[in-house]
Design a protein around this motif. Structure first.
Motif, short mmCIF file in Angstrom:
data_model
loop_
_atom_site.label_atom_id
_atom_site.label_comp_id
_atom_site.label_asym_id
_atom_site.label_seq_id
_atom_site.Cartn_x
_atom_site.Cartn_y
_atom_site.Cartn_z
N GLU A 163 91.37 75.64 28.53
CA GLU A 163 90.91 75.73 27.14
C GLU A 163 90.52 77.14 26.74
OE1 GLU A 163 88.27 73.35 24.86
OE2 GLU A 163 88.63 71.64 26.16
N ASP A 164 89.79 77.83 27.58
CA ASP A 164 89.26 79.13 27.21
C ASP A 164 88.89 79.90 28.48
OD1 ASP A 164 87.71 81.29 26.35
OD2 ASP A 164 86.80 80.16 24.71
N PHE A 169 78.22 75.21 37.02
CA PHE A 169 79.35 75.32 37.96
C PHE A 169 78.99 76.08 39.24
CE2 PHE A 169 83.17 77.40 39.61
CZ PHE A 169 84.00 76.31 39.75
N THR A 170 78.37 77.24 39.10
CA THR A 170 78.11 78.06 40.29
C THR A 170 77.03 77.45 41.17
OG1 THR A 170 76.53 79.36 39.07
CG2 THR A 170 78.77 80.21 39.18
N MET A 206 79.71 72.23 33.42
CA MET A 206 80.39 73.50 33.64
C MET A 206 79.38 74.65 33.66
SD MET A 206 83.61 73.53 34.17
CE MET A 206 83.47 72.13 35.22
N HIS A 241 83.09 86.77 38.12
CA HIS A 241 82.70 85.37 38.28
C HIS A 241 81.46 85.19 39.15
CE1 HIS A 241 85.48 86.03 41.69
NE2 HIS A 241 84.68 85.22 42.32
N ARG A 255 90.44 72.43 33.75
CA ARG A 255 90.52 72.11 32.33
C ARG A 255 89.78 73.13 31.49
NH1 ARG A 255 87.87 66.72 32.74
NH2 ARG A 255 87.70 66.74 30.48
N ALA A 256 88.64 73.59 32.00
CA ALA A 256 87.87 74.60 31.27
C ALA A 256 88.71 75.87 31.12
CB ALA A 256 86.56 74.90 32.00
N ALA A 307 85.33 80.22 30.43
CA ALA A 307 85.28 79.71 31.80
C ALA A 307 84.70 80.77 32.73
CB ALA A 307 86.68 79.30 32.27
N GLN A 308 85.09 82.00 32.51
CA GLN A 308 84.56 83.07 33.35
C GLN A 308 83.05 83.23 33.14
OE1 GLN A 308 87.02 86.62 33.54
NE2 GLN A 308 85.18 87.82 33.81
N VAL A 341 77.30 85.24 37.06
CA VAL A 341 76.53 84.08 36.63
C VAL A 341 75.56 83.63 37.74
CG1 VAL A 341 76.64 81.72 35.77
CG2 VAL A 341 78.42 83.34 35.17
N MET A 361 81.11 80.94 32.76
CA MET A 361 80.46 79.87 33.52
C MET A 361 80.41 80.22 35.00
SD MET A 361 79.84 77.68 31.19
CE MET A 361 79.79 78.98 29.98
N GLY A 362 81.04 81.33 35.38
CA GLY A 362 81.10 81.70 36.78
C GLY A 362 82.29 81.11 37.51
N ILE A 363 83.27 80.63 36.73
CA ILE A 363 84.49 80.09 37.34
C ILE A 363 85.42 81.26 37.68
CG2 ILE A 363 86.57 78.70 36.89
CD1 ILE A 363 84.78 77.01 34.99
N ASN A 364 85.95 81.25 38.90
CA ASN A 364 86.90 82.29 39.29
C ASN A 364 88.26 81.92 38.69
OD1 ASN A 364 88.64 84.06 40.51
ND2 ASN A 364 87.66 83.91 42.52
N ARG A 366 85.02 68.82 40.62
CA ARG A 366 84.48 70.07 40.10
C ARG A 366 85.62 71.06 39.82
NH1 ARG A 366 82.95 74.31 43.11
NH2 ARG A 366 81.47 75.70 42.11
N MET A 367 86.55 71.20 40.78
CA MET A 367 87.64 72.14 40.57
C MET A 367 88.57 71.68 39.46
SD MET A 367 87.21 74.82 42.12
CE MET A 367 88.73 75.59 41.54
N LYS A 393 87.73 69.96 36.84
CA LYS A 393 87.11 70.25 35.54
C LYS A 393 87.18 71.75 35.25
CE LYS A 393 83.92 66.39 35.78
NZ LYS A 393 82.52 66.01 35.98
N ALA A 394 87.02 72.55 36.29
CA ALA A 394 87.12 74.00 36.10
C ALA A 394 88.51 74.35 35.59
CB ALA A 394 86.85 74.73 37.42
N PHE A 433 83.90 73.97 25.39
CA PHE A 433 85.19 73.38 25.74
C PHE A 433 85.38 72.13 24.89
CE2 PHE A 433 83.58 75.52 29.60
CZ PHE A 433 84.47 76.58 29.57
#
Lengths: 293, 241
Positions: free
Chosen positions: A174-175, B106-107, B103, B75, A170-171, A179-180, B78, A182-185, A164-165, A167-168, B92
């Motif tokens: 890319e952008d 993700f959360t 993705m 973050h 890689r996300a 990514a944010q 979401v 998506m809720g990715i820190n 999971r991390m 892939k985060a 992506f």
């Protein structure tokens, strides 16, 4: 047989370049910056291992683990203090900061550990393996270096492709905005990337000094530049590219030393780089950015 | 119509010295489709990005389900149930279709709420069968319309309580635009709450319960979708006469 020997030592040197190049390429992929201090993290790792083993008589494996821990923390701290405040700054400002961090680390090492070269004790104490009734001799350091590089590559491929991390990561590369969303820190992910890259740099430092045992505060800079070259060669931002670039660079360097001239070997390496970039500007495995409309 | 789920009050947003949003207020109630329409540069996307936490307002307040969104780190927004389909899709490209959808969830994986992700994946595939066929393909190989579907599916994967869409029709052929709006209509029927930003005012107003018209960072008119569609001033300015 000598030819085969050159190939093997080329692959071994290339493995070290590849491990360093992974750090460059992952950090570039996610933070879009060239962390020129990366080479000096290698040197710090080598010193930590050196002191653990030579002064405190710890087993080599403990020395390697300590070096990894210190470098991982160093990577996180450097990112937090020097690069994070510049997240929105022009890339030139970040580049100059990275060069500054590089000198800061070198000078700190000079102050702490003096400029006297240290004889690094190889972490692989066994001698060498004799093959073909003694005609081909391969040192165990060489084998350990190549195997370590392969193991690291497999782990990283698994990490970025399956977890999971990963892939985060890689996300984010890319952008970051998407990514944010998506809720990715994003900040934590960048920190993690620096941590992994620096931890790998520690391993590279130990392996490098096990083969080339002179340890000085400037030990990391030339391999750092070569590994950066390897990363560009393979296509910066690409993990398999870092491996391919590193291995090729190592083999070309050793061949140039053996068959052309020791003095000219670096010139040959860079000449090959220039030719590759003329033909493939994005590097061997680099992705040429294109937008779909 | 339920209670207000999103309340934006008098927000001001600056890009450096440019005052992009000048005191916009509006609300979205549960189960509603609300649209923000207006010309380029009216501040529609800026408003969405401010709600998502990508931008911070200089003043004003945004509350989502009774909570002050401005106190939530971006973050974490979401997780609260707010998802955005960004302008220009921003999927992506070098990840597979399935990875993109993952993705989106993700959360949910982070907090032991991973159950149901597989079912939701099937639900999204139900909405967009093309995505299922291409689930192992790199997202960059999809056509523009498929990419828009992927961006919408990805946002749905977070199980949003409010889905914000920024220009879903941008750059798509008319037939695809119609398809996308049909899907938005279907989502509305299943009870989804949607905040839709569009330049294609006619399409947006035809699916929306209510609309707000933005001009240079301010709300100039508001009304139900039908009211706005039949208003002469709106017709003249946004619907081509």
């Amino acid at each position: 047989m000598t030819f085969l020997n050159f190939v093997i030592s080329g692959l071994s040197l290339g493995s070290v370049y590849a491990i360093i190049a992974l750090g460059y390429t992952m950090v570039y992929g996610i933070a879009k910056m060239l962390n020129f201090a990366h080479g000096d993290v290698i040197m710090v790792g080598a010193y930590i291992c050196f002191y653990s083993v030579s002064r405190f008589h710890l087993p080599p494996i403990v020395g390697v683990i300590l070096a990894m821990i210190v470098c991982t923390m160093l990577g996180i701290i450097v990112e937090r203090l020097a690069y994070k405040p510049l997240r929105r700054a022009p890339s030139l400002a970040v580049l100059i900061t990275a060069i500054g961090v590089s000198y800061f680390l070198q000078n700190s090492a000079l102050l702490l550990w003096t400029s006297n070269p240290k004889m690094f004790p190889s972490v692989v104490t066994k001698g060498s393996l004799k093959l073909f009734s003694g005609q081909l001799s391969v040192s165990y350091v060489t084998i350990v270096t190549i195997v370590t590089c392969i193991v690291i590559m497999i782990c990283l491929t698994w990490f970025t492709g399956r977890t999971r991390m990963g892939k985060a990561m890689r996300a984010c590369s890319e952008d970051k905005g998407a990514a944010q969303l998506m809720g990715i820190n994003v900040n934590a992910t960048i920190s993690l990337t620096f941590a992994i890259g620096s931890g790998l740099a520690a391993i590279a430092g130990v392996l490098l000094c096990s083969s080339y045992p002179t340890l000085m505060p400037t030990t990391g800079s030339m391999p750092g530049i070569k590994a950066f070259t390897a990363a560009v060669f393979g296509g910066i931002g690409s993990i398999p590219g870092a491996l391919l670039g590193g291995l090729m660079l190592g083999v070309i360097e050793i061949f140039a030393k053996a068959y052309i001239s020791t003095q000219l070997s670096d010139a040959v390496v860079f000449a090959v780089l220039i030719i590759v970039l003329l033909v493939k500007p994005a590097g061997l495995l680099g992705i040429e950015m294109q937008e779909k409309v | 119509m339920g209670a207000p789920i999103l309340k934006v009050e008098d927000i001001n947003v600056y890009y450096g010295s440019i005052h992009a949003i000048k005191g916009i207020s509006f609300e979205v109630c549960e189960g509603e489709v609300v649209t923000l329409i207006g010309a380029n540069g009216a501040g529609k996307s800026t408003t969405l990005n401010t709600i998502s936490g990508l931008l911070r307002p200089a003043s004003g307040s945004i509350s989502f389900m009774g909570k002050d969104l401005l106190r939530v780190p971006p973050h974490r927004i979401v997780e609260m149930g707010l998802a955005q389909v960004p302008e220009g899709r921003r999927i992506f490209l070098h990840m597979t279709v399935k990875e993109n959808l993952e993705m989106g969830a993700f959360t949910r994986e982070a907090h032991g709420k991973a159950q149901g992700i597989e079912e939701d994946l099937e639900k999204v595939y139900g909405f967009f069968p093309r995505l299922k066929e291409r689930s192992r393909q790199q997202a960059g190989t999809l056509s523009g319309g498929e990419q828009q579907m992927l961006a919408m599916g990805r946002a749905l994967m977070s199980r949003p309580k409010l889905l914000m869409m920024d220009e879903p029709s941008m750059g798509l052929a008319p037939i695809l635009v119609e398809q996308i709006f049909d899907i938005i209509g279907d989502m509305h029927k299943t009870g989804a709450t949607i905040l839709l930003v569009e330049q294609n005012a006619r399409m947006a107003l035809s699916v929306a319960d209510r609309g707000y018209v933005l001009e240079t960072g301010k709300v100039v008119t508001t009304g139900t979708g039908e009211e706005l569609l039949s208003s002469p001033a709106i017709k003249k300015a946004y619907l081509g006469g």
